[in-house]
Motif scaffolding. Sequence first.
Motif, mmCIF file in Angstrom:
data_model
loop_
_atom_site.group_PDB
_atom_site.id
_atom_site.type_symbol
_atom_site.label_atom_id
_atom_site.label_comp_id
_atom_site.label_asym_id
_atom_site.label_seq_id
_atom_site.Cartn_x
_atom_site.Cartn_y
_atom_site.Cartn_z
ATOM 1 N N ALA A 33 0.784 -1.320 0.133
ATOM 2 C CA ALA A 33 0.051 -0.088 0.003
ATOM 3 C C ALA A 33 1.418 1.119 0.153
ATOM 4 O O ALA A 33 0.408 2.448 -1.068
ATOM 5 C CB ALA A 33 -0.807 -0.212 0.980
ATOM 6 N N MET A 34 1.548 0.896 0.858
ATOM 7 C CA MET A 34 3.018 2.202 0.946
ATOM 8 C C MET A 34 3.670 3.160 -0.978
ATOM 9 O O MET A 34 3.576 3.463 -0.951
ATOM 10 C CB MET A 34 3.882 2.210 1.920
ATOM 11 N N TYR A 35 3.418 1.722 -1.545
ATOM 12 C CA TYR A 35 4.408 1.376 -3.051
ATOM 13 C C TYR A 35 2.849 2.203 -3.744
ATOM 14 O O TYR A 35 3.559 3.415 -4.148
ATOM 15 C CB TYR A 35 4.577 -0.120 -2.960
ATOM 16 N N PHE A 36 2.482 1.680 -3.270
ATOM 17 C CA PHE A 36 0.682 2.541 -4.522
ATOM 18 C C PHE A 36 0.325 3.912 -3.724
ATOM 19 O O PHE A 36 0.578 4.275 -5.353
ATOM 20 C CB PHE A 36 -0.207 1.573 -4.514
ATOM 21 N N TYR A 37 0.733 4.068 -2.597
ATOM 22 C CA TYR A 37 0.219 5.929 -2.106
ATOM 23 C C TYR A 37 1.541 6.397 -2.745
ATOM 24 O O TYR A 37 1.459 7.669 -3.422
ATOM 25 C CB TYR A 37 0.219 5.592 -0.816
#
Length: 83
Positions: A33-37
Amino acid sequence: MDADPDSETEAQWENITLPPGIEWSGRARYGAAMYFYACGEMDVQTLEVYRYLARLDAEEPADVLRRYRVGDSWLEKLARRSR
């Protein structure tokens, strides 16, 4: 040698769609999720749900997003991805 961004994105899709109940899956989903954010694919409210669930391996993030009525655009991406 530069890493292939498409392969990195694919690896993160695999992580973020890990099924509930697998040990450490919540943390793996949060990392993805941090990557996609960071890529601009996810809003901050959705990221916060994944952060909260990072230690709750048995929870399904999509269910929580629906329950709290956040992350509609992310839920659409998940639905398109699963087709």
